[in-house]
Design an enzyme around this catalytic site. Structure first.
Site, PDB file in Angstrom:
ATOM      1  CG  ASP A   1      -0.202  -0.071   2.551  1.00 32.60           C
ATOM      2  OD1 ASP A   1       0.905  -0.643   2.591  1.00 32.60           O
ATOM      3  OD2 ASP A   1      -0.712   0.456   3.553  1.00 32.60           O
TER       4      ASP A   1
ATOM      5  CG  HIS B   1      -1.506  -7.180  -1.688  1.00 30.96           C
ATOM      6  ND1 HIS B   1      -2.709  -7.255  -2.343  1.00 30.96           N
ATOM      7  CD2 HIS B   1      -1.543  -6.026  -0.985  1.00 30.96           C
ATOM      8  CE1 HIS B   1      -3.444  -6.202  -2.040  1.00 30.96           C
ATOM      9  NE2 HIS B   1      -2.759  -5.431  -1.217  1.00 30.96           N
TER      10      HIS B   1
ATOM     11  CG  ASP C   1       3.467 -16.326  -5.487  1.00 29.40           C
ATOM     12  OD1 ASP C   1       3.387 -15.150  -5.065  1.00 29.40           O
ATOM     13  OD2 ASP C   1       4.223 -16.654  -6.432  1.00 29.40           O
TER      14      ASP C   1
ATOM     15  CD  GLU D   1       0.565  -5.804   2.064  1.00 29.05           C
ATOM     16  OE1 GLU D   1      -0.427  -6.306   2.624  1.00 29.05           O
ATOM     17  OE2 GLU D   1       0.715  -4.579   1.937  1.00 29.05           O
TER      18      GLU D   1
HETATM   19  O1  9MR Z   1       2.314  -6.844   9.481  1.00 33.47           O
HETATM   20  C1  9MR Z   1       1.085  -6.455  10.075  1.00 33.47           C
HETATM   21  C2  9MR Z   1       0.555  -7.606  10.889  1.00 33.47           C
HETATM   22  O2  9MR Z   1       1.424  -7.888  11.954  1.00 33.47           O
HETATM   23  C3  9MR Z   1      -0.837  -7.275  11.389  1.00 33.47           C
HETATM   24  O3  9MR Z   1      -1.371  -8.416  12.019  1.00 33.47           O
HETATM   25  C4  9MR Z   1      -1.717  -6.844  10.220  1.00 33.47           C
HETATM   26  C5  9MR Z   1      -3.114  -6.446  10.645  1.00 33.47           C
HETATM   27  O4  9MR Z   1      -3.101  -5.304  11.432  1.00 33.47           O
HETATM   28  O5  9MR Z   1      -1.145  -5.745   9.551  1.00 33.47           O
HETATM   29  C6  9MR Z   1       0.110  -6.030   9.003  1.00 33.47           C
HETATM   30  O6  9MR Z   1       0.616  -4.893   8.425  1.00 33.47           O
HETATM   31  C7  9MR Z   1       0.040  -4.414   7.231  1.00 33.47           C
HETATM   32  C8  9MR Z   1      -0.402  -2.995   7.519  1.00 33.47           C
HETATM   33  O7  9MR Z   1      -1.460  -2.999   8.422  1.00 33.47           O
HETATM   34  C9  9MR Z   1      -0.741  -2.208   6.267  1.00 33.47           C
HETATM   35  N1  9MR Z   1       0.320  -2.292   5.302  1.00 33.47           N
HETATM   36  C10 9MR Z   1       0.644  -3.660   4.949  1.00 33.47           C
HETATM   37  C11 9MR Z   1       1.122  -4.417   6.161  1.00 33.47           C
HETATM   38  C12 9MR Z   1       1.575  -5.823   5.805  1.00 33.47           C
HETATM   39  O8  9MR Z   1       0.539  -6.665   5.466  1.00 33.47           O
END
Ligand code: 9MR
Length: 745
Positions: free
Chosen positions: A341, A668, A716, A725
């Site tokens: 993102d 992602h 994947d 991601e």
């Molecule tokens: O890495 C983060 C993970 O530990 C959390 O459980 C999750 C939900 O809050 O969010 C992950 O982080 C994401 C973030 O919220 C937004 N950008 C992408 C991050 C990786 O997926």
């Protein structure tokens, strides 16, 4: 997670009534069609259109799509008021054509009202005729669902036709069978000549089986017997392990043969790790916000600067707060995009930049460290040649951003850090950073963000001192200010519900962040106030080396590792060092009990979001024990941990793009979105995928992986944001471990 402006009708009250009147759908109930008039036989009702010229042609809905729009959702057709039931599986199918061919349609099932959540999406490349079908499980109950076909984003006009649209509820979940290839599972990249060499064989055979190691010419160069290990909880498979560590010659193209199966090929040597060390660190340049990415430095990855205020971007140079949070704007340009993102989050930025800097700092203090390996000129950056180690130049890009997130003097909560800056609403994929039209907003300051900033800035102060005294002083001042502000506001937490347009990164325990920040401030200044805080913290003597390891929300280990590794006069430092070695012993025991050899055994076999980096961070603790003690069992454990990430796992996949015969490459991401737009690249070599996540929060994974066991909770595909991601904190763990392995020659 797109925003669709559509449905000019607002039927909230009516829809509320519809929701309560939903027929209860039982398992095994009949399949029910949710789309009305999907066949367009005599009318286009009740479909809506937006910014296209549409009509019926030969019993199809055809739309002339104008050229020159930016986003997929700038032109669309769709239908609203669709009912979905949480946990019910749907088959979403349609026929579509695109002329000229090669255009893509973003087919979405989501919320037909703000914030336009996406529950499922597919983005096929259209030909003059084609049929498409997908299965997914609805993540929510709603009577406000929408089926939409977004066709914007093309420079040139084209014609889109649609027919036979169906959303059939109550279908059985799809049974997805991953192609896991040969049953002999190896590190598909490389074992070190002098290191451990282990593999895993999936087999029902009860007794031991013979294995052979073959070189590239097919000649057997070693042989032995497997060791039956029974049922492996992490995969639900019956497995044997194979140890061929007695073979110590280098080479390429080796294979391991057992039970009639031949493994994927691998090297024995260190070259791949020297490459990986550099690639994992080079990853950050193409994540940079606020600067054009030079194609000469990253062929295939050049792009315009993101969020510098050139339309349609609104820019990060003067960003307001969310309504009611503050009445100033801040210049928060620069930094790295967090992940796939366009958000920038201080807690994740802090831990990521810490781990990247720690990769360098370790090399200064560990007996096998080679600081020059990430020194000036190693990472092909715009700053290369400035006599500062490239890894510090890269970290600086993030550090400057972190400092900009601090609340200015004279404002309420001055000295604290805003938790994050991101778009007002979630954007769709693909979307280059400079194409993001969303409003950017600062979110409220938090104690955890403030302390992450304090920790990272304090560490930066000691590492940059030889290269840029003014910056080192500025960073230290910011760290002290942040510390003081956090002490004054020790319990200001992020709202878990603040997750529209960006992740929440909520964490309502800052004791570990206090400990980490105090540790970094102490290591840099040697001041008693910070030493006293460290010594008085309950975290100092707690067992912080838990199964999930450390990450953005569990930062105590970051402080403990640095107190153990970075020289200081901390009273009781020996105890600190011993605690790290004890932590490593716990992870080694987990590794030894795992037939796949990873130092990761989460409670209840629940793989966490970003598990591949948790494996690596647990390996970092083991590697640090080696740096502290020189005992080879720790070095071997750290090396063996890499095998899992690079292919010795249940899915037979390397979670690092470009490394291993079969590797994750559809992570992602809004800009490494080759899977959705052939003109965009895959993620760069050296990008770590999040990895198995038992909670499979995204609808794509839910449609494929329902009931998955541990290691199998991964796919994947670019749509699987919860398992696949890319993220700045995850890649930092890879950079640190790749660097450690490259140093063990
Ligand atoms: O890495 C983060 C993970 O530990 C959390 O459980 C999750 C939900 O809050 O969010 C992950 O982080 C994401 C973030 O919220 C937004 N950008 C992408 C991050 C990786 O997926």
């Amino acid at each position: 997670m797109n925003r669709r402006r559509t449905a000019l009708l607002s039927l909230a009250a009516l829809l509320g009534a519809a929701l309560t009147a939903l027929p209860a759908q039982q398992a095994g109930a009949d399949e029910t069609e949710q789309v009305r008039n999907g066949t367009f036989d005599t009318t286009a009702d009740p479909w809506w259109t937006s910014n296209v010229t549409a009509g019926l042609t030969d019993g199809r809905l055809c739309a002339d799509v104008p050229g020159g729009t930016v986003n997929r959702w700038d032109s669309a057709v769709g239908q609203n008021d669709i009912t979905l039931l949480k946990g019910t599986t749907y088959r979403f199918s349609f026929s579509a054509s695109g002329v000229p061919e090669g255009h893509v349609v973003r087919a979405v099932v989501g919320l037909g009202a703000a914030p336009y959540d996406t529950w499922y999406e597919a983005t096929p490349v259209l030909s003059p005729s084609g049929s498409y079908a997908y299965t997914f499980t609805a993540p929510v109950d709603s009577a406000q669902g929408q089926v939409a076909f977004q066709v914007g984003g093309s420079a040139d006009p084209w014609r889109f036709c649609l027919d036979d649209v169906s959303l059939l509820g109550g279908v059985p979940p799809e049974v997805y069978e991953p192609d896991t290839g040969p049953r002999v599972r190896v590190n598909q990249v490389a074992y070190l000549p002098g290191g451990p060499k282990n593999a895993t064989l999936v087999t029902d055979a009860a007794g031991r089986l013979p294995w052979r190691l073959r070189n590239a010419a097919g000649t057997t160069v070693a042989k032995g017997w497997s060791v039956p290990r029974g049922l492996d909880a992490s995969s639900g498979q019956r497995v044997h392990s194979i140890d061929f560590g007695a073979f110590r010659k280098g080479g390429t193209g080796f294979t391991l043969v057992a039970d009639g199966e031949t493994s994927r090929p691998f090297d024995i040597g260190t070259a791949a790790y020297r490459r990986l060390r550099v690639d994992a660190a080079k990853y950050y340049y193409t994540q940079r916000s606020g600067i054009a990415i030079r194609d000469d430095l990253r062929p295939g990855y050049g792009r315009a600067a993101g969020h510098v205020g050139v339309a349609p971007n609104q820019g990060d140079a003067s960003v307001p707060c969310r309504p009611g949070v503050c009445d100033y704007t801040l210049d928060v340009s620069g930094g790295w995009y967090d992940a796939g993102d366009h958000g920038k989050y201080v807690v994740n930025g802090g831990i990521a930049v810490w781990e990247l800097m720690s990769t360098y700092e370790r090399s200064l203090h560990a007996r096998t460290g080679h600081p020059a390996a990430l020194g000036d000129g190693t990472l092909a950056l715009p700053e290369s040649g400035n006599r500062t180690p490239d890894i510090l130049d890269e970290a600086r890009w993030e550090l400057d951003f972190l400092l900009r997130m601090q609340v200015p003097a004279g404002q309420p909560l001055a000295g604290m850090a805003h938790h994050k800056v991101h778009d007002e609403q979630w954007t769709g994929l693909p979307l280059l950073p400079d194409d993001d039209p969303q409003k950017r907003e600062l979110h409220p300051p938090t104690t955890t963000a403030t302390l992450n900033l304090a920790a990272a800035a304090a560490q930066a102060a000691r590492l940059y001192k030889p290269y840029d005294k003014a910056f080192a002083a500025k960073a230290l001042k910011a760290a002290r200010t942040a510390w003081t502000a956090a002490v004054a506001h020790p319990k200001v937490y992020a709202d878990p519900a603040d997750a529209t347009g960006g992740g929440a990164y909520n964490d309502d325990d800052a004791t570990d962040e206090f400990y980490w920040a105090a540790a970094e401030l102490y290591l840099t200044t040697g001041e008693k106030q910070y030493a006293d805080f460290v010594a008085g913290s309950p975290v100092h003597t707690a067992d912080v080396f838990v199964p999930y390891g450390f990450d953005w929300s569990r930062t105590a280990a970051a402080g403990r590792l640095d107190l153990a590794l970075v020289p200081s006069k901390l009273p009781g430092r020996d105890k600190v060092r011993r605690s790290v070695v004890r932590g490593a012993d716990t992870y080694l025991a987990a590794l030894a009990a795992q037939p796949y050899g990873m130092p990761y055994a989460p409670d209840g076999n629940r793989y966490d979001w970003g598990s591949s980096h948790q494996v690596l961070n647990n390996a970092v603790v083991i590697a640090t024990a080696y740096d502290l003690t020189g005992a080879s069992k720790y070095r071997d454990g750290a090396l063996e941990s890499m095998d899992y990430v690079l292919g010795r796992n249940a899915l037979n996949i390397s979670y690092v793009t470009g490394y291993g015969e079969v590797n994750s490459h559809r992570q992602h991401s809004r800009w490494y979105a080759h899977q959705l737009d052939p003109s965009l690249p895959d993620p760069p070599a050296g990008t770590l995928a999040g990895g198995p996540n038992s909670s499979i929060q995204d609808p794509f994974a839910q449609g494929k992986l329902q009931g998955c066991v541990g290691q199998f909770c991964y796919i994947d595909d670019i749509q699987s944001w919860s398992t696949n991601e890319t993220a700045i904190n995850w890649n930092a763990a890879l950079a640190r471990m790749a660097s450690f392995v490259a140093d063990q020659q």
